[in-house]
Structure formats: structure tokens, C-alpha cells
Scaffold this motif. Structure first.
Motif, PDB file in Angstrom:
ATOM      1  N   ALA A   1      47.967  30.652  33.904  1.00 20.72           N
ATOM      2  CA  ALA A   1      47.367  31.605  33.837  1.00 20.72           C
ATOM      3  C   ALA A   1      46.556  31.606  32.699  1.00 20.72           C
ATOM      4  CB  ALA A   1      49.112  32.002  33.670  1.00 20.72           C
ATOM      5  N   LEU A   2      46.858  30.866  32.228  1.00 23.31           N
ATOM      6  CA  LEU A   2      45.395  31.483  30.323  1.00 23.31           C
ATOM      7  C   LEU A   2      44.004  30.427  31.132  1.00 23.31           C
ATOM      8  CD1 LEU A   2      44.983  31.544  27.475  1.00 23.31           C
ATOM      9  CD2 LEU A   2      45.455  29.410  27.489  1.00 23.31           C
TER      10      LEU A   2
ATOM     11  N   ASN B   1      43.169  30.527  34.602  1.00 20.28           N
ATOM     12  CA  ASN B   1      42.318  31.209  35.111  1.00 20.28           C
ATOM     13  C   ASN B   1      41.982  32.911  34.417  1.00 20.28           C
ATOM     14  OD1 ASN B   1      43.328  30.374  37.517  1.00 20.28           O
ATOM     15  ND2 ASN B   1      45.144  30.842  37.595  1.00 20.28           N
ATOM     16  N   GLU B   2      42.726  33.707  33.184  1.00 26.50           N
ATOM     17  CA  GLU B   2      42.439  34.863  33.198  1.00 26.50           C
ATOM     18  C   GLU B   2      40.946  34.753  31.985  1.00 26.50           C
ATOM     19  OE1 GLU B   2      43.549  37.760  33.190  1.00 26.50           O
ATOM     20  OE2 GLU B   2      44.724  37.158  34.513  1.00 26.50           O
TER      21      GLU B   2
ATOM     22  N   SER C   1      38.343  34.217  34.503  1.00 25.45           N
ATOM     23  CA  SER C   1      38.020  35.430  34.916  1.00 25.45           C
ATOM     24  C   SER C   1      37.298  36.344  33.478  1.00 25.45           C
ATOM     25  CB  SER C   1      38.915  36.616  35.166  1.00 25.45           C
ATOM     26  OG  SER C   1      38.952  37.378  34.839  1.00 25.45           O
ATOM     27  N   LEU C   2      37.941  35.803  32.769  1.00 28.63           N
ATOM     28  CA  LEU C   2      36.667  36.926  31.334  1.00 28.63           C
ATOM     29  C   LEU C   2      35.825  36.371  31.284  1.00 28.63           C
ATOM     30  CD1 LEU C   2      36.706  39.068  28.642  1.00 28.63           C
ATOM     31  CD2 LEU C   2      37.742  36.652  27.746  1.00 28.63           C
TER      32      LEU C   2
ATOM     33  N   ARG D   1      33.540  37.650  33.817  1.00 20.19           N
ATOM     34  CA  ARG D   1      32.817  39.431  33.518  1.00 20.19           C
ATOM     35  C   ARG D   1      32.104  39.532  32.144  1.00 20.19           C
ATOM     36  NH1 ARG D   1      38.455  39.975  33.894  1.00 20.19           N
ATOM     37  NH2 ARG D   1      38.720  40.107  31.522  1.00 20.19           N
TER      38      ARG D   1
END
Length: 440
Positions: free
Chosen positions: A197-198, A200-201, A204-205, A208
Motif C-alpha cells: 500500500a505504501l 502504491n501511494e 501515485s505521488l 502526480r
């Protein structure tokens, strides 16, 4: 800074100590049960061994109490008079209860067994502390090996936790290796499931950030390109002013220079407005806005420009009050850009109407309609791109007006729709999807 490794090892040791303590308590409880059964049997055997004794003159004299005894014997005759006590210094009841009993005295808790023997009652008593001591020793002997192994278990736990956390160190190294020009995603193949999960975030960051930096680079390049033309024109016009030999040529050069400065100033102001409309720009505190009042203010600002073109500009007869909670300056800039575009592209003697109110689902909206040439359906998405100008357009502009409108609308949770107006030109409608506080 909190150390996960220390926390995990400390938690594991605390759980282990708790388990050892629980095991010791269970061992003590069960050992005391077994000791009680064993010593109750011993009391019964001792009492039965005294059954055939003639207690008158046959028992030994009372012993001197040195505190290291295990049993105390008492004998009562048929009249209830105590005729013998092996340790007179002990505090035991003056009356016997037949069978087993647990009694409290000033010397502590005693376990007693009383049986009738030849018209007499014989009582054998034992202090419970002896039984408790034996049960406690049994429990301590059980947990001592585990307590002795705690330091070794702590070292092993420290090593195992460190080994388990090593993928996080590799993940940190992989993230540290990323640079502003190399923001590729972190690979998930070697990351632990708990850290997916970390990762993936983080990816994603980074996506962006890459998008934002790419947009920033494109914006900088486009801005430099757009500013190069008016700045070059200003230099040429300045040279023309220097070379002017007559008052008429000088006046023409001055007018051209002034127009060039106005165009450059307009581009700069539009760039500044676009930068303020970016999602990461600092936002002002939202306040309640009356869209009808705001529309009147914006129209008043454009009256002089509309008067020069003899435009019929004003509020629609169907305009109503609508309240919105947002940044008032950004909403003013949004509406001002829509009205500016309408005034600029509407031909001489045309008409521009502004409508405000609530739509059929109670959401506040603004609509700017004009009698200009409009925008073909196939180009209505392209006109929101930065610095995009439709081919063949003779009206000057920076190509940033609708881009600013879209950026401000997205920042204020609104949507922008372009269509055909009832006046024959373009209708630009902004619908705010946030709740209406007045209706609430």
C-alpha cells in the motif's frame, strides 16, 4: 524518532514475559492443588495412625516451638477439654470441626483434620504457608529456564526483526534514488506485502509529481514562447520610435509601443492568474458569495470596453440570486475572463448577457451568452488548452482565458460547459457542484 525495530522487540519481550507470568500463575495454581491433595492425604494417614493410641500418658510431652515444625496435634476428651497440644505456642481453635477444614488464626491459615478416637477427638493441623511455599517453588522451577533465556531471545528477536525490516531499507534506498528528472515507479516485485500500500501511494505521488513537473515545464516553455513575440515587438517598436524623424511617425510609433505594452501586460496578468488558479496554489479562506451581486460588479468593470464596441451588455432578465461558499477573488477572475472573451469576440453592436441562479437540482450556476461567432463543437475541448488560439481568428488574445476558467472551476469543484446560446453565439456555463448554503 520512533524505532519500529525497538518497538517490535520490546512488544515481543513484553508478550513473552506476560505469557511466562501467566504460565507461572497456572503452574502455581495446579501445583498447589496437587500439594493440597498430597498433604491432605498425609494428614489423614497421620490421624489414622493415632487412632489406636491411648492418649492418656502415652503421648510425648509438648515440644519446644522453634518455628520449623510442619504439623500440630491437639486432643480433646469427651467433655471437650483439651488434654494435649504438641506445640502450645501455636494459635489454633479451642474447638474442633470434624473432617477437613481451613481456619484462619493470628498465626496464619491452617489446614486441619479432626477425627473421633476412643471418646476423644484428635486434630492434626498444618500451616498452609508450607503448601504455598512448595507450590511457589514448583512454579519458579518451571519458569526459571525461560527467564534465563530472555536475554538470548531478545538478541534473536532483534536480529529477526532487523532482517524482516530490511526490505523497508531497500525500499527507502529505491525512493532516495529518484530525482526530479527520474520519477519512475518503485518496483513492487521485491516489496513485502505489508508495504505494498505504501509503495502504491509513493508511485501515485511520483506520478502526480511527474505530471505536475511536466505541466510546469510545458507552461514555462509556452510562456517563454508567448512572451518572446510581444517582447520582440516591443524592441522593434522602440527602435521605430528612436528612428522616427517626424512628429507623425513618432506618434504612430508611440501608439504601437503602447499597444505592445498592453498586450505584454495582458499576457503577464493572465499568466499570473493561471499560476494562482493552479491546484497547489495557496487558497484564500472561503466566504459566502452572492453570484448575482458579483456578476453586476464584473459587468460594471467591462462597461467601458463594451461601450467602445456599442455592445448591449448586462444581466439577463431571468437572473436570480444564488449563494456560493468559495474564494471570492478566484470566482471573480473566472467570471471576468468569460465576460472578457464574450466582449472581445462579439462584433460591433452585439449583445452579451450574464445569467445567475440555481439549476433544477439546486446547484448554483453562472452563464455568459453572446452573439459572437461561437465555437464549433469539435474545438470546444481544445480551447481550454493553454495558449491555444483558433486558426483564422483576428481578435488579439493570449490563449489563456478559458484555460484559467477551467483551472479555477476545477479548484472550486465546478464544471464548465460550452454550447450555443440563444443569442446565436457562444454560451459558457459554470455549474458549482458544492452544496448551496442558503438552500441548506
Amino acid at each position: 524518532m520512533i524505532s519500529i525495530r525497538k518497538q517490535l522487540v520490546a512488544s515481543l519481550l513484553a508478550v513473552l514475559c506476560g505469557a511466562i507470568a501467566l504460565g507461572a500463575a497456572i503452574t502455581f495454581y495446579r501445583a498447589r492443588q496437587e500439594v493440597n491433595q498430597l498433604f491432605d492425604y498425609q494428614l489423614r494417614q497421620m490421624a489414622l495412625a493415632l487412632r489406636d493410641q491411648n492418649f492418656i500418658g502415652s503421648l510425648p510431652p509438648p515440644a519446644r516451638d522453634r518455628g520449623d515444625f510442619d504439623f500440630v496435634i491437639q486432643v480433646w476428651n469427651e467433655r471437650g477439654i483439651r488434654i494435649y497440644m504438641s506445640h502450645p505456642g501455636r494459635a489454633l481453635p479451642d474447638r474442633a470441626t470434624l473432617g477437613f477444614a481451613t481456619v484462619e488464626t493470628r498465626d496464619g491459615t491452617w489446614r486441619t483434620l479432626s477425627i473421633p478416637v476412643n471418646n476423644q477427638v484428635v486434630q492434626v493441623a498444618q500451616p498452609m504457608r508450607i503448601r504455598n511455599q512448595l507450590a511457589l517453588m514448583a512454579a519458579l522451577r518451571t519458569i526459571m529456564p525461560f527467564l534465563a533465556m530472555l536475554p538470548l531471545l531478545a538478541v534473536i528477536g532483534w536480529w529477526l526483526v532487523g532482517r524482516g525490516l530490511s526490505p523497508l531499507e531497500k525500499l527507502a534506498a529505491a525512493v532516495a534514488a529518484r530525482t526530479p528528472v527520474a520519477l519512475e515507479p518503485v518496483a513492487l516485485e521485491h516489496a513485502p506485502i505489508e508495504a505494498s500500500a505504501l509503495v502504491n501511494e509513493i508511485n501515485s505521488l511520483m506520478a502526480r509529481l511527474e505530471q505536475a513537473m511536466s505541466a510546469q515545464r510545458n507552461f514555462t516553455a509556452d510562456a517563454a514562447h508567448e512572451l518572446r513575440t510581444p517582447l520582440t515587438a516591443l524592441q522593434l517598436q522602440l527602435q521605430m520610435l528612436e528612428r522616427a524623424t517626424s512628429e507623425e511617425d513618432r506618434q504612430i510609433a508611440m501608439n504601437n509601443l503602447q499597444s505592445g505594452l498592453e498586450r505584454a501586460t495582458h499576457v503577464l496578468l493572465q499568466l499570473l492568474a493561471l499560476a494562482r488558479a493552479e491546484p497547489d496554489a495557496q487558497a484564500r479562506p472561503p466566504v459566502q458569495i452572492d453570484l448575482l451581486e458579483l456578476a453586476g460588479t464584473v459587468l460594471a468593470d467591462h462597461y467601458t470596453l463594451a461601450e467602445d464596441k456599442e455592445l448591449d451588455i448586462g444581466l439577463s432578465e431571468h437572473a436570480h440570486t444564488a449563494y456560493l461558499t468559495a474564494d471570492p477573488e478566484s470566482v471573480r477572475v473566472l467570471l471576468s475572463n468569460l465576460v472578457t472573451n464574450a466582449v472581445r469576440y462579439t462584433p460591433q453592436g452585439g449583445r452579451v448577457d450574464v445569467l445567475t441562479g440555481l439549476d433544477n437540482v439546486g446547484q448554483p450556476f453562472m452563464r455568459v451568452s453572446d452573439s459572437g461567432p461561437g465555437i464549433p463543437p469539435e474545438e470546444r475541448e481544445r480551447v481550454f488548452d493553454r495558449f491555444y488560439r483558433r486558426p483564422g481568428m483576428t481578435v488579439g488574445g493570449s490563449g489563456l482565458g478559458l484555460a484559467i476558467v477551467k483551472a479555477i472551476a476545477e479548484r472550486n469543484h465546478a464544471s464548465v460547459q460550452l454550447g450555443e446560446s440563444s443569442l446565436g453565439g457562444l454560451a459558457a456555463e459554470v455549474i458549482f457542484t458544492i452544496p448551496n448554503p442558503a438552500a441548506a
